[in-house]
Design an enzyme around this catalytic site. Structure first.
Site, PDB file in Angstrom:
ATOM      1  N   GLY A  19      -5.390  13.937  13.639  1.00 41.21           N
ATOM      2  CA  GLY A  19      -4.469  12.812  13.766  1.00 41.21           C
ATOM      3  C   GLY A  19      -3.075  13.228  13.340  1.00 41.21           C
ATOM      4  O   GLY A  19      -2.766  14.422  13.221  1.00 41.21           O
ATOM      5  N   LYS A 191      -2.402   4.255  -6.202  1.00 46.82           N
ATOM      6  CA  LYS A 191      -2.051   4.234  -4.778  1.00 46.82           C
ATOM      7  C   LYS A 191      -2.808   3.123  -4.062  1.00 46.82           C
ATOM      8  O   LYS A 191      -2.253   2.421  -3.213  1.00 46.82           O
ATOM      9  CB  LYS A 191      -2.345   5.581  -4.118  1.00 46.82           C
ATOM     10  CG  LYS A 191      -1.909   5.584  -2.652  1.00 46.82           C
ATOM     11  CD  LYS A 191      -2.153   6.877  -1.928  1.00 46.82           C
ATOM     12  CE  LYS A 191      -1.646   6.761  -0.505  1.00 46.82           C
ATOM     13  NZ  LYS A 191      -1.950   7.963   0.306  1.00 46.82           N
ATOM     14  N   ASN A 199      -0.576  -3.057   2.989  1.00 45.93           N
ATOM     15  CA  ASN A 199      -1.266  -2.863   4.272  1.00 45.93           C
ATOM     16  C   ASN A 199      -1.786  -4.154   4.902  1.00 45.93           C
ATOM     17  O   ASN A 199      -1.468  -4.444   6.058  1.00 45.93           O
ATOM     18  CB  ASN A 199      -2.390  -1.837   4.110  1.00 45.93           C
ATOM     19  CG  ASN A 199      -1.875  -0.410   4.115  1.00 45.93           C
ATOM     20  OD1 ASN A 199      -0.727  -0.148   3.794  1.00 45.93           O
ATOM     21  ND2 ASN A 199      -2.728   0.529   4.490  1.00 45.93           N
ATOM     22  N   GLU A 273      -8.906   0.729   7.784  1.00 43.64           N
ATOM     23  CA  GLU A 273      -9.549   1.174   6.550  1.00 43.64           C
ATOM     24  C   GLU A 273      -9.674   0.029   5.546  1.00 43.64           C
ATOM     25  O   GLU A 273      -9.763   0.256   4.342  1.00 43.64           O
ATOM     26  CB  GLU A 273      -8.753   2.339   5.956  1.00 43.64           C
ATOM     27  CG  GLU A 273      -8.772   3.576   6.844  1.00 43.64           C
ATOM     28  CD  GLU A 273      -7.825   4.662   6.374  1.00 43.64           C
ATOM     29  OE1 GLU A 273      -8.301   5.769   6.033  1.00 43.64           O
ATOM     30  OE2 GLU A 273      -6.604   4.426   6.361  1.00 43.64           O
TER      31      GLU A 273
END
Length: 305
Positions: A19, A191, A199, A273
């Protein structure tokens, strides 16, 4: 390309995940003269293996040549960098039945919860986990752009990984700022906390990161950041809420023009995700109230994530 002047054979890096980030990493490593192989999927078998076209931070096009590798050649892998999406890691590694027990596996993906599955699959291999803020974007088939040079941290997920702390130094020449941390779990949690706010919000509202600083998002940012922070605190994170919020705002400002990976995945009809980001928060919330997290999780799922 910078030549290899070390006078000795260099150990090849194998990258699993072609990717955006995987291709950028391949380009950065080749730019330092490091040998790189790219593990390709079955759909690439029988096709001509093309050169990657990497657009550097300076805007220059750089042709990147890598050695093609397929799953049955896993016995040749000496260093494995896994740069797939979180949900792709285990299925991809399951195909590498001949992977030598001494080969270190380095996981660099968003979210948490995958390393435990990899340890069960490869209990003898040194397992290294990490976080990276390098930016990458795929602009076409085998055409990628390096959008930002960030910092990378690596650390051990099992005792065997401690013998491979030197891999951080080996990568530093290509990736820039990269360090080894014995307390990598803390950095992963920090993180994840940022990702669990930015997100899903940007994905559900179909906006760039910077738009989260508009007044209309003030209330939801305040509540969501508090929910995520209290779950991280329950997992041992000691960062005060206001420090977390300052760090969150700084990341939003620094990535203001970017679309989050989750936004991009939904926009292109790909799985997200969410299970490894917001899903991880929900899994560890216990009796803590996290209604905004749950609402965003359900919304992303409904949108196809």
């Amino acid at each position: 390309m910078i030549p290899n002047n070390r006078g000795t054979a260099m150990t090849e890096w194998t990258i699993l995940g072609a990717g955006a980030l995987g291709c950028v990493m391949a380009g950065l490593l080749r730019g330092r003269g490091e040998p790189v192989s790219l593990l390709l999927s079955e759909r690439h078998r029988g096709h001509l293996h093309p050169s990657l076209d990497l657009i550097t931070l300076a805007g220059r096009h750089q042709l990147v040549h890598t050695r093609p590798l397929f799953a049955e050649q896993a016995g040749q892998i000496r260093r494995l960098l896994v740069l797939t999406k979180a949900y792709q890691v285990v299925p991809a590694l399951q195909a590498l039945r001949g992977l030598p027990n001494e080969t270190p596996i380095i996981l660099l993906h968003n979210g948490l919860g995958v390393a435990e599955q990899v340890l069960a699959l490869y209990p003898q291999n040194p397992l290294i986990v990490g976080v990276s803020s390098h930016g990458a974007m795929k602009e076409g088939p085998w055409l990628v752009r390096h959008t930002g040079r960030g910092e990378t941290w690596l650390g051990p997920a099992n005792p065997a990984a401690n013998a491979h702390a030197g891999l951080a130094d080996a990568l530093a020449g290509a990736l820039g700022q990269i360090r080894w941390s014995p307390d990598i779990a803390r950095l992963q949690h920090r993180k994840l906390a940022i990702n669990a706010v930015i997100n899903p919000l940007t994905a559900c509202h179909r906006i760039r990161n910077g738009q989260l600083l508009e007044p209309r998002f003030n209330a939801v940012l305040a509540q969501l950041s508090e929910e995520v922070h209290q779950v991280m605190a329950a997992l041992g994170e000691q960062e005060p809420l206001e420090d977390f919020r300052r760090r969150l705002h700084k990341v939003i400002e620094l990535t203001a023009t970017n679309y989050s990976s989750m936004h991009q995945d939904l926009a292109h009809g790909r799985p997200t995700e969410i299970d490894y980001i917001t899903g991880y928060v929900l899994k560890h919330a216990g009796h803590l109230p996290v209604p905004v997290c749950r609402q965003l999780y359900n919304e992303v799922k409904k949108l196809g994530g």
